[in-house]
Scaffold this motif. Structure first.
Motif, short mmCIF file in Angstrom:
data_model
loop_
_atom_site.label_atom_id
_atom_site.label_comp_id
_atom_site.label_asym_id
_atom_site.label_seq_id
_atom_site.Cartn_x
_atom_site.Cartn_y
_atom_site.Cartn_z
N GLU A 96 3.55 14.13 1.77
CA GLU A 96 1.81 13.83 2.96
C GLU A 96 1.04 14.58 2.90
OE1 GLU A 96 4.69 11.69 5.27
OE2 GLU A 96 4.05 9.71 4.93
N HIS B 7 -6.99 7.22 -3.46
CA HIS B 7 -5.43 6.36 -2.06
C HIS B 7 -5.36 5.04 -2.54
CE1 HIS B 7 -6.89 9.69 0.48
NE2 HIS B 7 -8.01 9.82 0.59
N GLU B 8 -6.44 4.68 -3.31
CA GLU B 8 -6.31 2.88 -3.81
C GLU B 8 -4.78 2.93 -4.84
OE1 GLU B 8 -8.12 -0.75 -6.08
OE2 GLU B 8 -9.06 0.76 -5.55
N ASP C 291 -1.72 3.86 -2.86
CA ASP C 291 -0.93 2.37 -2.64
C ASP C 291 -0.35 1.64 -3.62
OD1 ASP C 291 -2.10 3.01 -0.35
OD2 ASP C 291 -3.84 2.15 0.18
N LYS C 292 -1.16 1.50 -4.63
CA LYS C 292 -0.52 0.72 -6.66
C LYS C 292 0.86 1.70 -6.29
CE LYS C 292 -4.96 -1.16 -8.10
NZ LYS C 292 -6.12 -0.94 -8.98
N THR D 161 2.92 3.55 -4.42
CA THR D 161 4.03 3.25 -3.54
C THR D 161 4.80 1.40 -4.22
OG1 THR D 161 2.24 4.17 -2.51
CG2 THR D 161 4.97 2.62 -1.45
N ASP D 162 3.41 0.57 -4.29
CA ASP D 162 4.32 -1.04 -4.37
C ASP D 162 5.24 -1.03 -5.19
OD1 ASP D 162 2.51 -1.98 -1.86
OD2 ASP D 162 1.07 -2.40 -2.55
#
Length: 330
Positions: A152, A214-215, A218-219, A221-222
């Protein structure tokens, strides 16, 4: 005051590029990777109160200039944490080729941080040790926590540290930690990663990368939480192309890929058209990670070998760990 540690190198899935702070090696954004095994760096260190100077040896050769300086930075920070000024004897060995795009700096500094902290008698968690390793290489932070990890971003050690990510099993039974196989396509070609990071923000593509990364995070991580092979490694493939667009358009116009690199890409795409679950990924370098499922590893390795490229088959590796005295390098 002696300890030995081992760490696995990383394959970037959503990679960082550029550093907001070069001294602390703070990246501009989060990054996600997986560790590869059995590839590893093993490092033994011994704090020596009566020694006159530090000695840093990697692969049987004493480090000099910038390479020695980077290890010294990590060593000095552990000295600061421990509250002493002892000199150190440091020896390290890799089980895989270094500096051709397979993350040797990540495992190198992760093993160094783990061994230095253990030998100094410090009681630190792996996320805390990841902040030590990060001072040598941002990617090394994720090699400390292992498997699928995120580093992070932040402005200090409380925020900019690594942690393991939750990984699930997909509806079709694919387990990203157990069932992934990485066919490593070796394309030896020297690379200059540090300078590429230093000039990253000067690329006209850098702002475009920041706008979408950043997108991507997120994708990813999902996708990891759901354990979906195609989603995870399609994102990783696209991220490799995005990263390379940025490095190629910096002031030095770094072009790491070689003809063999492109040949692997083409073979992967042909295999995918034939119904094989497979994707390529690169970090900063010419070598290629070819990600597939365990049941297809032999077929994929055979196709890559037909190009005339040396290969290995790797799995997902765990976190950095301290070894017993019998495995010390000296």
């Amino acid at each position: 005051m002696k300890a030995t540690a081992r760490a696995h190198p990383i394959q970037g899935l959503v990679k960082y590029h550029g550093m907001r702070d070069e001294d602390l090696r703070l990246p501009y954004h989060d990054s996600i990777s997986l560790c590869t095994a059995p590839t590893a760096t093993t490092t033994t260190v011994e704090w020596q109160p009566d020694a006159a100077e530090d000695t840093f040896v990697v692969g049987g050769e004493e480090l000099e200039d910038r390479e020695a300086e980077r290890v010294e930075i990590v060593t000095d920070y552990v000295r600061e944490l421990a509250g002493f000024d002892h000199r150190v004897r440091f020896e390290s060995e890799n089980s895989f080729p270094s500096n051709i795009g397979f993350g040797s700096s990540s495992s190198g500094f992760a093993a160094a941080a783990m061994a230095l902290v253990e030998a100094a008698g410090l009681d630190m968690t792996r996320p805390e040790i990841s902040t030590v390793a990060r001072r040598g290489s941002s990617s090394a932070a994720r090699a400390v926590t292992g498997a699928y990890s995120v580093l992070e971003s932040g402005y200090n050690d409380e925020d900019c540290r690594a942690r393991r990510l939750d990984v699930g099993e997909s509806a079709d039974g694919f387990d990203p930690e157990e069932d992934l196989r990485i066919v490593a396509a070796h394309v030896p070609a020297y690379k200059e990663t540090e300078e590429a990071h230093r000039e990253a923000a000067a690329s006209h593509m850098f702002d475009a990368r920041l706008a979408h990364v950043h997108e991507q995070l997120d994708k990813m991580t999902d996708a990891l939480r759901e354990g979906t092979f195609d989603s995870i490694f399609e994102i990783a493939e696209h991220d490799s192309l995005s990263l390379t667009a940025t490095t190629m358009t910096g002031p030095s116009a770094w072009v790491y890929w070689q003809p063999e690199t492109i040949a692997v890409f083409n073979a992967v795409r042909e295999l995918r058209e034939e119904g094989v679950p497979v994707y390529f990924s690169t970090d900063t370098g010419a070598s290629v990670y070819v990600n597939t499922k365990a049941g297809y590893a032999d077929e994929v390795e055979k196709r890559i070998a037909e190009i005339g490229i040396d290969t290995d088959v790797w799995e997902v590796g765990g976190p950095a760990r301290v070894l017993g005295a019998s495995e010390a390098l000296f």
